[in-house]
Design a protein around this motif. Sequence first.
Motif, PDB file in Angstrom:
ATOM      1  N   ALA A   1      95.782 -30.355 -36.211  1.00 49.24           N
ATOM      2  CA  ALA A   1      94.873 -29.424 -35.539  1.00 49.24           C
ATOM      3  C   ALA A   1      94.548 -28.237 -36.444  1.00 49.24           C
ATOM      4  CB  ALA A   1      95.493 -28.941 -34.228  1.00 49.24           C
ATOM      5  N   ALA A   2      95.563 -27.736 -37.143  1.00 49.49           N
ATOM      6  CA  ALA A   2      95.334 -26.615 -38.062  1.00 49.49           C
ATOM      7  C   ALA A   2      94.407 -27.028 -39.201  1.00 49.49           C
ATOM      8  CB  ALA A   2      96.668 -26.116 -38.611  1.00 49.49           C
ATOM      9  N   ASN A   3      94.586 -28.238 -39.696  1.00 46.61           N
ATOM     10  CA  ASN A   3      93.718 -28.722 -40.776  1.00 46.61           C
ATOM     11  C   ASN A   3      92.275 -28.872 -40.303  1.00 46.61           C
ATOM     12  OD1 ASN A   3      95.869 -28.825 -42.562  1.00 46.61           O
ATOM     13  ND2 ASN A   3      96.334 -30.965 -42.123  1.00 46.61           N
ATOM     14  N   ARG A   4      92.083 -29.392 -39.080  1.00 44.74           N
ATOM     15  CA  ARG A   4      90.722 -29.525 -38.548  1.00 44.74           C
ATOM     16  C   ARG A   4      90.058 -28.164 -38.387  1.00 44.74           C
ATOM     17  NH1 ARG A   4      93.294 -33.455 -35.235  1.00 44.74           N
ATOM     18  NH2 ARG A   4      93.414 -31.929 -33.544  1.00 44.74           N
ATOM     19  N   THR A   5      90.838 -27.206 -37.885  1.00 43.55           N
ATOM     20  CA  THR A   5      90.293 -25.857 -37.730  1.00 43.55           C
ATOM     21  C   THR A   5      89.926 -25.256 -39.081  1.00 43.55           C
ATOM     22  OG1 THR A   5      91.651 -25.522 -35.752  1.00 43.55           O
ATOM     23  CG2 THR A   5      90.745 -23.562 -36.795  1.00 43.55           C
ATOM     24  N   GLN A   6      90.794 -25.482 -40.073  1.00 42.99           N
ATOM     25  CA  GLN A   6      90.525 -24.957 -41.408  1.00 42.99           C
ATOM     26  C   GLN A   6      89.264 -25.593 -41.995  1.00 42.99           C
ATOM     27  OE1 GLN A   6      92.198 -22.471 -43.077  1.00 42.99           O
ATOM     28  NE2 GLN A   6      90.451 -22.679 -44.470  1.00 42.99           N
ATOM     29  N   VAL A   7      89.098 -26.884 -41.778  1.00 43.07           N
ATOM     30  CA  VAL A   7      87.894 -27.564 -42.277  1.00 43.07           C
ATOM     31  C   VAL A   7      86.650 -26.999 -41.604  1.00 43.07           C
ATOM     32  CG1 VAL A   7      86.682 -29.775 -42.291  1.00 43.07           C
ATOM     33  CG2 VAL A   7      89.088 -29.680 -42.922  1.00 43.07           C
ATOM     34  N   SER A   8      86.733 -26.753 -40.285  1.00 39.81           N
ATOM     35  CA  SER A   8      85.590 -26.187 -39.569  1.00 39.81           C
ATOM     36  C   SER A   8      85.246 -24.799 -40.089  1.00 39.81           C
ATOM     37  CB  SER A   8      85.902 -26.126 -38.072  1.00 39.81           C
ATOM     38  OG  SER A   8      84.847 -25.524 -37.350  1.00 39.81           O
ATOM     39  N   TYR A   9      86.260 -23.973 -40.308  1.00 41.92           N
ATOM     40  CA  TYR A   9      86.024 -22.630 -40.843  1.00 41.92           C
ATOM     41  C   TYR A   9      85.418 -22.703 -42.242  1.00 41.92           C
ATOM     42  CZ  TYR A   9      88.678 -20.468 -37.034  1.00 41.92           C
ATOM     43  OH  TYR A   9      89.107 -20.016 -35.803  1.00 41.92           O
ATOM     44  N   THR A  10      85.923 -23.604 -43.040  1.00 43.86           N
ATOM     45  CA  THR A  10      85.419 -23.738 -44.414  1.00 43.86           C
ATOM     46  C   THR A  10      83.967 -24.189 -44.418  1.00 43.86           C
ATOM     47  OG1 THR A  10      87.632 -24.270 -45.210  1.00 43.86           O
ATOM     48  CG2 THR A  10      85.788 -24.879 -46.626  1.00 43.86           C
ATOM     49  N   GLN A  11      83.621 -25.105 -43.519  1.00 41.37           N
ATOM     50  CA  GLN A  11      82.237 -25.561 -43.446  1.00 41.37           C
ATOM     51  C   GLN A  11      81.301 -24.423 -43.064  1.00 41.37           C
ATOM     52  OE1 GLN A  11      82.447 -28.812 -40.672  1.00 41.37           O
ATOM     53  NE2 GLN A  11      83.013 -30.326 -42.244  1.00 41.37           N
ATOM     54  N   ASN A  12      81.737 -23.598 -42.090  1.00 37.73           N
ATOM     55  CA  ASN A  12      80.914 -22.452 -41.695  1.00 37.73           C
ATOM     56  C   ASN A  12      80.757 -21.459 -42.842  1.00 37.73           C
ATOM     57  OD1 ASN A  12      80.607 -23.482 -39.108  1.00 37.73           O
ATOM     58  ND2 ASN A  12      82.377 -22.376 -38.303  1.00 37.73           N
ATOM     59  N   SER A  13      81.845 -21.212 -43.540  1.00 33.54           N
ATOM     60  CA  SER A  13      81.787 -20.273 -44.669  1.00 33.54           C
ATOM     61  C   SER A  13      80.922 -20.831 -45.786  1.00 33.54           C
ATOM     62  CB  SER A  13      83.202 -19.999 -45.186  1.00 33.54           C
ATOM     63  OG  SER A  13      84.000 -19.389 -44.188  1.00 33.54           O
ATOM     64  N   ASN A  14      81.043 -22.119 -46.058  1.00 34.15           N
ATOM     65  CA  ASN A  14      80.229 -22.732 -47.101  1.00 34.15           C
ATOM     66  C   ASN A  14      78.746 -22.696 -46.741  1.00 34.15           C
ATOM     67  OD1 ASN A  14      82.480 -23.275 -48.656  1.00 34.15           O
ATOM     68  ND2 ASN A  14      82.679 -25.392 -47.937  1.00 34.15           N
ATOM     69  N   SER A  15      78.449 -22.817 -45.444  1.00 34.63           N
ATOM     70  CA  SER A  15      77.058 -22.716 -45.004  1.00 34.63           C
ATOM     71  C   SER A  15      76.491 -21.332 -45.311  1.00 34.63           C
ATOM     72  CB  SER A  15      76.962 -23.002 -43.506  1.00 34.63           C
ATOM     73  OG  SER A  15      75.642 -22.841 -43.048  1.00 34.63           O
ATOM     74  N   THR A  16      77.279 -20.299 -45.083  1.00 35.07           N
ATOM     75  CA  THR A  16      76.842 -18.929 -45.398  1.00 35.07           C
ATOM     76  C   THR A  16      76.686 -18.742 -46.902  1.00 35.07           C
ATOM     77  OG1 THR A  16      78.014 -18.111 -43.449  1.00 35.07           O
ATOM     78  CG2 THR A  16      77.379 -16.493 -45.110  1.00 35.07           C
ATOM     79  N   VAL A  17      77.600 -19.320 -47.665  1.00 35.18           N
ATOM     80  CA  VAL A  17      77.512 -19.231 -49.127  1.00 35.18           C
ATOM     81  C   VAL A  17      76.245 -19.913 -49.629  1.00 35.18           C
ATOM     82  CG1 VAL A  17      78.592 -19.959 -51.282  1.00 35.18           C
ATOM     83  CG2 VAL A  17      79.991 -19.007 -49.451  1.00 35.18           C
ATOM     84  N   SER A  18      75.925 -21.046 -49.026  1.00 39.36           N
ATOM     85  CA  SER A  18      74.694 -21.745 -49.419  1.00 39.36           C
ATOM     86  C   SER A  18      73.463 -20.892 -49.120  1.00 39.36           C
ATOM     87  CB  SER A  18      74.590 -23.085 -48.683  1.00 39.36           C
ATOM     88  OG  SER A  18      75.669 -23.932 -49.024  1.00 39.36           O
ATOM     89  N   GLN A  19      73.487 -20.191 -48.016  1.00 36.61           N
ATOM     90  CA  GLN A  19      72.380 -19.302 -47.670  1.00 36.61           C
ATOM     91  C   GLN A  19      72.263 -18.162 -48.683  1.00 36.61           C
ATOM     92  OE1 GLN A  19      72.660 -17.715 -43.723  1.00 36.61           O
ATOM     93  NE2 GLN A  19      70.753 -16.534 -43.878  1.00 36.61           N
ATOM     94  N   ILE A  20      73.372 -17.629 -49.098  1.00 37.66           N
ATOM     95  CA  ILE A  20      73.365 -16.564 -50.107  1.00 37.66           C
ATOM     96  C   ILE A  20      72.789 -17.082 -51.420  1.00 37.66           C
ATOM     97  CG2 ILE A  20      74.829 -15.034 -51.480  1.00 37.66           C
ATOM     98  CD1 ILE A  20      76.723 -14.870 -49.078  1.00 37.66           C
TER      99      ILE A  20
END
Length: 233
Positions: free
Chosen positions: A78-97
Amino acid sequence: MQLFTQVILLAVSLISVSAVPRFGEDSGIEGVLFRMVVGEAEGRALTPAAQTCASNYLNTTQNNGDKLANATNACEDAANRTQVSYTQNSNSTVSQIRLQLLNLEQNLQLCRNETDSALFLNCTVATFDRNLQLLDTSNSQAYQTQSQFVSNATQVSSQKTSCISSAVSEAKVQSIQAANDFNTCLDKIAAQRDTPQQQVQQHQREQQVVPTIPKEQVPERPQQQFNELPLTN
């Protein structure tokens, strides 16, 4: 099984020693119990009935260990899934930048390509506000995303620790219950053994009682025996 889970299982095994079942009044009970927990108990030291109690205890302990392993693995997943979800959201913001900075570079490059001074100045003035907004927005998003990385890592770690702590607490309760069930099993064996023994002891005491022998009665001499004696002067 992951290393973190193995460490947790070892810790629970050591903590649960305080709730272990009793095997009697022997001085080496802790050592005997620990060998039983790890599956190295010497069955020949137990009666068949006690061995059944011990087998049930070992099976229950093994099942509880499996449940704990599954629970801790579920926490980690569960912690790994949450971490993957957070990373995907952060990577999406990085891509926008990245896109914003690319747009800024294209605007600057467009103005730099102008050789005419008037056109260069017009381009710079026309794109200045837009370029400044892109730079400011990208800078703010970069700071927020950087902070979010740290916050997400802390949150995931906290959730995993809380989940595993709950699983360990449940395992400790189950360990204590298994020990209590084992002790109850031994107590029942002792009660069943003591009752026939008490009956045998009572029977032995009854056999040891000496019966009272009645005194022998002396029969009276018949009167006719005196009549038959000869008379003497």
